[in-house]
Structure formats: structure tokens, C-alpha cells
Design a protein around this motif. Structure first.
Motif, mmCIF file in Angstrom:
data_model
loop_
_atom_site.group_PDB
_atom_site.id
_atom_site.type_symbol
_atom_site.label_atom_id
_atom_site.label_comp_id
_atom_site.label_asym_id
_atom_site.label_seq_id
_atom_site.Cartn_x
_atom_site.Cartn_y
_atom_site.Cartn_z
ATOM 1 N N UNK A 1 13.066 4.075 -14.354
ATOM 2 C CA UNK A 1 14.442 4.106 -13.845
ATOM 3 C C UNK A 1 14.554 4.434 -12.361
ATOM 4 N N UNK A 2 13.417 4.646 -11.713
ATOM 5 C CA UNK A 2 13.465 4.967 -10.270
ATOM 6 C C UNK A 2 12.946 3.824 -9.413
ATOM 7 N N UNK A 3 13.062 2.601 -9.930
ATOM 8 C CA UNK A 3 12.521 1.449 -9.216
ATOM 9 C C UNK A 3 13.155 1.208 -7.859
ATOM 10 N N UNK A 4 14.479 1.433 -7.783
ATOM 11 C CA UNK A 4 15.127 1.177 -6.490
ATOM 12 C C UNK A 4 14.719 2.225 -5.461
ATOM 13 N N UNK A 5 14.492 3.438 -5.935
ATOM 14 C CA UNK A 5 14.040 4.479 -5.007
ATOM 15 C C UNK A 5 12.678 4.100 -4.419
ATOM 16 N N UNK A 6 11.784 3.623 -5.277
ATOM 17 C CA UNK A 6 10.462 3.167 -4.814
ATOM 18 C C UNK A 6 10.645 2.029 -3.800
ATOM 19 N N UNK A 7 11.511 1.087 -4.164
ATOM 20 C CA UNK A 7 11.704 -0.090 -3.304
ATOM 21 C C UNK A 7 12.310 0.298 -1.956
ATOM 22 N N UNK A 8 13.378 1.087 -1.979
ATOM 23 C CA UNK A 8 14.083 1.396 -0.727
ATOM 24 C C UNK A 8 13.266 2.343 0.142
ATOM 25 N N UNK A 9 12.519 3.235 -0.481
ATOM 26 C CA UNK A 9 11.642 4.087 0.320
ATOM 27 C C UNK A 9 10.598 3.231 1.036
ATOM 28 N N UNK A 10 10.037 2.269 0.316
ATOM 29 C CA UNK A 10 9.068 1.360 0.941
ATOM 30 C C UNK A 10 9.710 0.577 2.079
ATOM 31 N N UNK A 11 10.962 0.167 1.858
ATOM 32 C CA UNK A 11 11.638 -0.638 2.881
ATOM 33 C C UNK A 11 11.958 0.173 4.134
ATOM 34 N N UNK A 12 12.125 1.487 4.008
ATOM 35 C CA UNK A 12 12.316 2.299 5.230
ATOM 36 C C UNK A 12 11.133 2.079 6.178
ATOM 37 N N UNK A 13 9.935 2.143 5.615
ATOM 38 C CA UNK A 13 8.739 1.913 6.437
ATOM 39 C C UNK A 13 8.617 0.450 6.842
ATOM 40 N N UNK A 14 8.895 -0.430 5.868
ATOM 41 C CA UNK A 14 8.790 -1.866 6.144
ATOM 42 C C UNK A 14 9.680 -2.283 7.303
ATOM 43 N N UNK A 15 10.872 -1.697 7.376
ATOM 44 C CA UNK A 15 11.837 -2.094 8.418
ATOM 45 C C UNK A 15 11.353 -1.671 9.813
ATOM 46 N N UNK A 16 10.650 -0.554 9.881
ATOM 47 C CA UNK A 16 10.089 -0.169 11.191
ATOM 48 C C UNK A 16 9.022 -1.198 11.585
ATOM 49 N N UNK A 17 8.267 -1.642 10.604
ATOM 50 C CA UNK A 17 7.247 -2.667 10.875
ATOM 51 C C UNK A 17 7.861 -3.973 11.360
ATOM 52 N N UNK A 18 8.942 -4.399 10.724
ATOM 53 C CA UNK A 18 9.581 -5.658 11.159
ATOM 54 C C UNK A 18 10.198 -5.471 12.551
ATOM 55 N N UNK B 1 0.821 -1.227 0.000
ATOM 56 C CA UNK B 1 0.000 0.000 0.000
ATOM 57 C C UNK B 1 0.854 1.275 0.000
ATOM 58 N N UNK B 2 1.835 1.350 0.897
ATOM 59 C CA UNK B 2 2.564 2.624 1.088
ATOM 60 C C UNK B 2 3.240 3.125 -0.193
ATOM 61 N N UNK B 3 3.961 2.263 -0.946
ATOM 62 C CA UNK B 3 4.568 2.780 -2.183
ATOM 63 C C UNK B 3 3.529 3.236 -3.203
ATOM 64 N N UNK B 4 2.376 2.583 -3.234
ATOM 65 C CA UNK B 4 1.356 3.011 -4.215
ATOM 66 C C UNK B 4 0.787 4.365 -3.793
ATOM 67 N N UNK B 5 0.628 4.561 -2.478
ATOM 68 C CA UNK B 5 0.145 5.873 -2.016
ATOM 69 C C UNK B 5 1.170 6.957 -2.350
ATOM 70 N N UNK B 6 2.450 6.653 -2.104
ATOM 71 C CA UNK B 6 3.479 7.683 -2.276
ATOM 72 C C UNK B 6 3.806 7.952 -3.747
ATOM 73 N N UNK B 7 3.932 6.893 -4.521
ATOM 74 C CA UNK B 7 4.419 7.067 -5.903
ATOM 75 C C UNK B 7 3.329 6.858 -6.958
ATOM 76 N N UNK B 8 2.164 6.390 -6.551
ATOM 77 C CA UNK B 8 1.152 6.003 -7.531
ATOM 78 C C UNK B 8 0.401 7.165 -8.157
ATOM 79 N N UNK B 9 -0.131 6.914 -9.350
ATOM 80 C CA UNK B 9 -1.000 7.889 -10.007
ATOM 81 C C UNK B 9 -2.404 7.752 -9.417
#
Ligand code: CAA
Length: 379
Positions: free
Chosen positions: A229-246, A95-103
Motif C-alpha cells: 500500500x505504499x507504492x506511491x510513496x516509493x515512486x514519488x520518493x524516487x522521483x524526487x531524486x529522478x527530477x534532480x537528475x533530469x 537503484x535508489x528506491x531499492x537501496x532506500x526501501x529494499x530488503x
């Protein structure tokens, strides 16, 4: 309590605790032993708004703040870490990456069903030969009329076979290295997405973890998430939140291990007294308490920053590193307090010991968290 929680935040924590004790706890051990996915529980969590907690109500979510989500997740993890990871992955890296980066279209099409819990989502970054070194992924996206065809293998995919929409990273331009990786929202409900049999794991046995083959899996042009070309940015930004969850998941598991150990120390007798009267056990309990409390504060700090939408890469990685390593230690001591019974599948500490082990591995190993922390300190 630090931070000073609002009444709303505490009410959400209490609702999570009550639901966990009433609905999740009773079948947790049986589901673990049978590797049974808790479909009905996940459905109920969706109805409670727990599958898209930070997503605005307009997009199907509960619209609550990040600390509320973390408080709820800890309570769920305290009772069943398999349920917690299913919830965490849907909230944080789907959900979070789609909210942040999604159209707007992507939010209407994908976020609404994911955040309301109508369908489950996940995150396809890892591959058989690209785990810690995520930028080395090999999955290729080839341009076709109206979209892209994805080919490659994705590994350790949480919510595989039970989820539908996956934030998926693939190479769109092989000449550009890490800047040639893009993110998409992939609909797994198509013949080109082939899910293997769920992995048989040491722990988290009632969550789904699956190897996925992408064989000409189609994503439309409109499914590109963020910029090309910004796939890793999407992924790592999501993982910042994901890591707090874990990290919150680890705190929940560790708190349960401590609670079980305290109760056992009062009832189990050796040498004519409850084992809690022996100094060796007291020292374990005290150190377990210190680690749980310290971990929780780190999680709250990272979550508070995320709440304010402040950069929190350093704090998220620090919280994950400390909380997960501590939780592994705490669960190990819990088994020690229980002695032979801690080694028996009849007692919950045996499950906690198995469940906690992955927390220092997934969403970035402890070694990767140290790397992230050091890079932040030195930059
Ligand atoms: N937020 C946004 N962007 C970020 C970022 C962040 N936190 N961190 C890095 N980036 C950006 C960088 O700025 C860079 O973009 P630019 O070149 O445009 O500046 C791009 O992402 C690549 O960054 P790096 O060059 O720093 O990447 P790297 O190849 O050196 O790797 C790494 C860094 C920290 C080792 C990273 O690969 C990593 O975190 N690896 C672990 C992967 C991981 O956690 N996998 C978990 C799988 S998911 C999972 O487990 C979920 C589940 O199902 C439970």
C-alpha cells in the motif's frame, strides 16, 4: 565555484567529461540518426561505476555522493542526452528506491547487478491512461500462491527491451484507492512481460522507450518493495531524486547549446563581421548564459540537500521546472543563432533542440512541478 566541490567530486566530473568526449561524442550523431542504443557505452559506464554511483560498494555501486553523480550526469548529457537518460533512470528510479526501501535479499539479488551495470533497470509507473495522475494507474496485482500476478499496460518505459529489473507500481487492493497501490521489483525476463517495438521519438532517439504489456507477470512475495500500500510513496520518493537528475540533464544539454552558439557566433559572418558582433546575437548569448548559470545553481542546491538526505521535494521540483523550461528556451535560441544551419541534422544544435524537448515532460511535466511546488509552499 559554488558549492565548493571537493577534489574527489571534481575528479569524477573530469573523468565523466573525458570519457564523454573520447568515447561518447564520436558516434553520438550517427547513433541518433540510426536510433541505435549505446550498449557498449553503457557497459563501459557500468565498469566506471556510473550506473550505481550513490550505491554503496557492498551492493555493487561506486559509493560516491549525490553531487558527484549530478556533476557526472551533466557532463554526459552535454555530449549525448540519450546516454544520460539511460544512466539517470538506472541510478535514480531503479537503484535508489531499492537501496532506500529494499530488503537485504532484494539488495543482494537486484541492486548488485543493477548498480554494477551488469544489467539495466527502469521504472514502470506510467500507463497509457495514467501519466501526470499517477495515482490513477490501473495495473492490477492479484495475489497467488507465493506472490502476485501483474496485469495491465505500462507506457513510455525507459530502458524497456534493454533492461531487466523494473521498479513497478500496481494495485494490490482496489478498495483502498491510492493507498492500495504497491511497488514491486519486476524481472522482465519472463514470458508475462511483453515489450513492444521501441517508440519512434522526436528526440533521445538512441535511448529506449517502450510500451509494456504485463500478462500474468509474476512477482514473488519477496519482490514487494516497501510496505504493502505504499507504492506511491516509493515512486514519488524516487522521483524526487529522478527530477534532480533530469534537471542536471537539461543543464548539460543547455550548456552544449550555449557552447555551440558561442563558437558559431565567432566564425559565421554577416554584413562583413562575425555575427557575435551584432547586438541581437549578444543579447541571446547573455540570456542563455544567465539561464544556464541559474539552472545549475538550483540543481546544485537540490542535489546538496539530497546529499544530506534532507527532504527535497520542493527543491527538486523547482530545479526541474526552471532548468528544463530554461533549457528548452536556450536550445531554441541556439537554433536561431545558427539560422538555416540550425535546422539541419548535420549540426548538433538540431539534435539538442529535439532532445531537450522531453525534459519538460518526463519525470513529471512542468505543470506537475508547479503543482508540487505550490503544494509544498501552501502546506
Ligand atoms: N516522497 C514520498 N512520498 C510522497 C511524496 C514524496 N515526494 N509525494 C507524495 N508522497 C506520498 C503522499 O504522502 C501520499 O501518501 P499518504 O497518503 O500516505 O500521505 C502518497 O504519496 C500520494 O500522494 P498524493 O495524494 O499527494 O498524490 P496525488 O495523487 O495527489 O499526486 C502528483 C501527486 C504530484 C500529481 C503525482 O501524481 C505526480 O508526481 N505525478 C507525476 C508523475 C510522474 O512524475 N511521472 C513520471 C513517470 S517516470 C518517468 O518519466 C521516468 C522515465 O522513464 C524517464
Amino acid at each position: 565555484m559554488f558549492p565548493a566541490f571537493t577534489e574527489d567530486q571534481l575528479a569524477i566530473r573530469d573523468a565523466a567529461r573525458d570519457f564523454a568526449m573520447a568515447e561518447i561524442e564520436p558516434g553520438a550523431m550517427a547513433r541518433d540518426h540510426a536510433s541505435e542504443f549505446p550498449a557498449d557505452i553503457i557497459r563501459q559506464l557500468g565498469e566506471m561505476g556510473f550506473m550505481g554511483m550513490n550505491i554503496p560498494e557492498a551492493y555493487g555501486g561506486a559509493g560516491v555522493d549525490y553531487l558527484s553523480y549530478i556533476l557526472a550526469l551533466e557532463e554526459i548529457a552535454r555530449v549525448d542526452a540519450s546516454v544520460a537518460v539511460t544512466m539517470s533512470v538506472n541510478n535514480s528510479v531503479a537503484c535508489a528506491p531499492i537501496l532506500k526501501f529494499g530488503t537485504e535479499d532484494q539488495k543482494q539479488k537486484y541492486l548488485k547487478p543493477l548498480a554494477s551495470g551488469a544489467v539495466l533497470g527502469g521504472f514502470m509507473l506510467t500507463e497509457p491512461d495514467a501519466g501526470s495522475d499517477a495515482g490513477a494507474l490501473q495495473c492490477k496485482a492479484t495475489k497467488v500462491d507465493g506472490g502476485w500476478k501483474l496485469n495491465g499496460a505500462k507506457a513510455w518505459i525507459t530502458n524497456g527491451t534493454v533492461g531487466r529489473y523494473f521498479v513497478t507500481m500496481a494495485i494490490t487492493d482496489p478498495t483502498k484507492g491510492k493507498k492500495g497501490i504497491s511497488a514491486f521489483v519486476l524481472d522482465a525476463d519472463q514470458a508475462g512481460v511483453v515489450m513492444a517495438k521501441p517508440e519512434h521519438k522526436m528526440g533521445l532517439r538512441s535511448s529506449r522507450t517502450v510500451m509494456v504489456a504485463l500478462e500474468d507477470a509474476f512477482v514473488a512475495d519477496g519482490d514487494l518493495l516497501g510496505q504493502l500500500g505504499e507504492g506511491l510513496k516509493v515512486a514519488f520518493n524516487g522521483l524526487d531524486g529522478g527530477r534532480i537528475g533530469i534537471a542536471a540533464q537539461a543543464v548539460g544539454i543547455a550548456q552544449r547549446a550555449l557552447d555551440e552558439s558561442i563558437a558559431y557566433a565567432k566564425t559565421r559572418h554577416t554584413f562583413g563581421v562575425p555575427i557575435g558582433e551584432h547586438q541581437a546575437i549578444q543579447i541571446y548569448l547573455a540570456e542563455m548564459e544567465a539561464k544556464v548559470q541559474a539552472s545549475r545553481l538550483l540543481v546544485y542546491k537540490a542535489a546538496s540537500m539530497k546529499n544530506e538526505d534532507l527532504p527535497c521535494t520542493l527543491e527538486a521540483a523547482t530545479a526541474k521546472l526552471f532548468a528544463t523550461e530554461s533549457a528548452v528556451w536556450v536550445c531554441d535560441r541556439a537554433v536561431q543563432v545558427f539560422g538555416g544551419y540550425g535546422y539541419s541534422a548535420e549540426y548538433v544544435v538540431e539534435r539538442l533542440y529535439r532532445d531537450v524537448r522531453v525534459t519538460t515532460i518526463y519525470e513529471g511535466t512542468s505543470e506537475i512541478q508547479r503543482m508540487v511546488v505550490a503544494r509544498q509552499l501552501l502546506k
